[in-house]
Design a protein around this motif. Structure first.
Motif, short mmCIF file in Angstrom:
data_model
loop_
_atom_site.label_atom_id
_atom_site.label_comp_id
_atom_site.label_asym_id
_atom_site.label_seq_id
_atom_site.Cartn_x
_atom_site.Cartn_y
_atom_site.Cartn_z
N MET A 1 0.84 -1.22 0.00
CA MET A 1 0.00 0.00 0.00
C MET A 1 0.86 1.26 0.00
N SER A 211 -2.18 5.34 15.66
CA SER A 211 -3.08 4.41 14.98
C SER A 211 -3.71 3.35 15.90
N GLY A 212 -4.98 3.12 15.66
CA GLY A 212 -5.70 2.02 16.31
C GLY A 212 -5.97 2.23 17.79
N GLY A 233 -7.21 9.22 15.22
CA GLY A 233 -8.06 9.70 14.14
C GLY A 233 -9.44 9.09 14.18
#
Ligand SMILES: O=C(O)c1ccccc1NCC(=O)[C@H](O)[C@H](O)COP(=O)(O)O
Length: 252
Positions: A1, A211-212, A233
């Motif tokens: 990605m 993140s997460g 986020g």
């Protein structure tokens, strides 16, 4: 990605030069100081993001400046703004709008691989940028880091593995290191990943878990391991209101 995103960035860079020429520079607010002086521990970098490659559209009604104002009111130490268009449906204009609305430091969250993007970041009002270790070799990372510092931008240097961390530390010592809990090959997140990497970070560097991060338990875990800041986020973007999301996360 990541490689796919970087290919698109390389193409975008060729169009950048003219777009921001002549725009004024602005006074910068330090992300480092905001984290170091935050009364909330860990400090909160609250992220404004409409969509992501892993989750698609997260927020349909998306007004970055309004969300950022709520984050500021809710006690965030800094705001992160996703400006990538293709994969996150953001825009440089989102950062401009956020910067006009808040007095907190604003981190430009994008895939920065070239000095021209750093100049653009400084000109649109970013106070700090993200530099991703997986996106380039440590020598290039150091060069961009120094260049950003000349533009008075703080840098959050992101790593995902001990190898990436050691690669960076062999070349220079950043003031701020972000540990990405998201494996960009699988998109899986694991907050305990922060601890596995953070134990290799020397004293004196501020550590950000990214993140997460979803629950008050995640936050307690990170606090117990003396993590200086969290970057959140999706959890805040999906909360009934940004302020409520912050309260739930901090168990208030
Ligand atoms: O979020 C993704 O799907 C993603 C995919 C590929 C590269 C980066 C990606 N995320 C960028 C981020 O850094 C996150 O937006 C940030 O760490 C906040 O994460 P979260 O709290 O899980 O939204």
């Amino acid at each position: 990605m990541l490689q796919q995103i970087l290919e698109v960035k390389k193409e975008e860079i060729t169009k950048l030069d003219r777009e921001f020429e002549g725009q004024p520079n602005q006074k910068k607010v330090s992300l480092y100081e905001a984290i170091a002086n935050s009364s909330r521990k860990p400090a909160l970098i609250a992220e404004v993001k409409k969509a992501s490659p892993s989750k698609g559209v997260i927020k349909e009604h998306y007004v970055p400046s309004e969300i950022a104002a709520s984050y500021e009111q809710g006690g965030a130490a800094a705001i992160s703004v996703l400006t990538d268009q293709r994969f996150f449906r953001g825009h440089a204009a989102d950062l401009v709008a956020v910067k006009q609305m808040v007095s907190l430091p604003v981190l430009r969250k994008d895939f920065i691989i070239d000095k021209v993007q750093i100049r653009e970041s400084a000109h649109i009002g970013a106070d700090a940028i993200l530099l991703i270790a997986a996106a380039m070799d440590p020598g290039k990372l150091h060069e961009l880091y120094e260049y950003a510092r000349e533009e008075n931008l703080d840098c959050l240097v992101e790593v995902h593995s001990v190898e990436e961390l050691e690669g960076v530390l062999n070349v220079f010592t950043p003031k701020l290191i972000g540990i990405n809990n998201r494996d960009l090959r699988t998109f899986k997140t694991d907050v305990t990943h922060t601890e596995a990497i953070a134990r290799h970070i020397p004293d004196g560097i501020l550590t950000v878990s990214e993140s997460g991060i979803k629950t008050a338990e995640d936050l307690t875990f990170l606090r117990e391991h003396n993590i200086d800041a969290i970057l959140v986020g999706e959890t805040l973007m999906r909360a009934s209101s940004p302020g409520k999301g912050i309260q739930l996360l901090y168990g208030e």
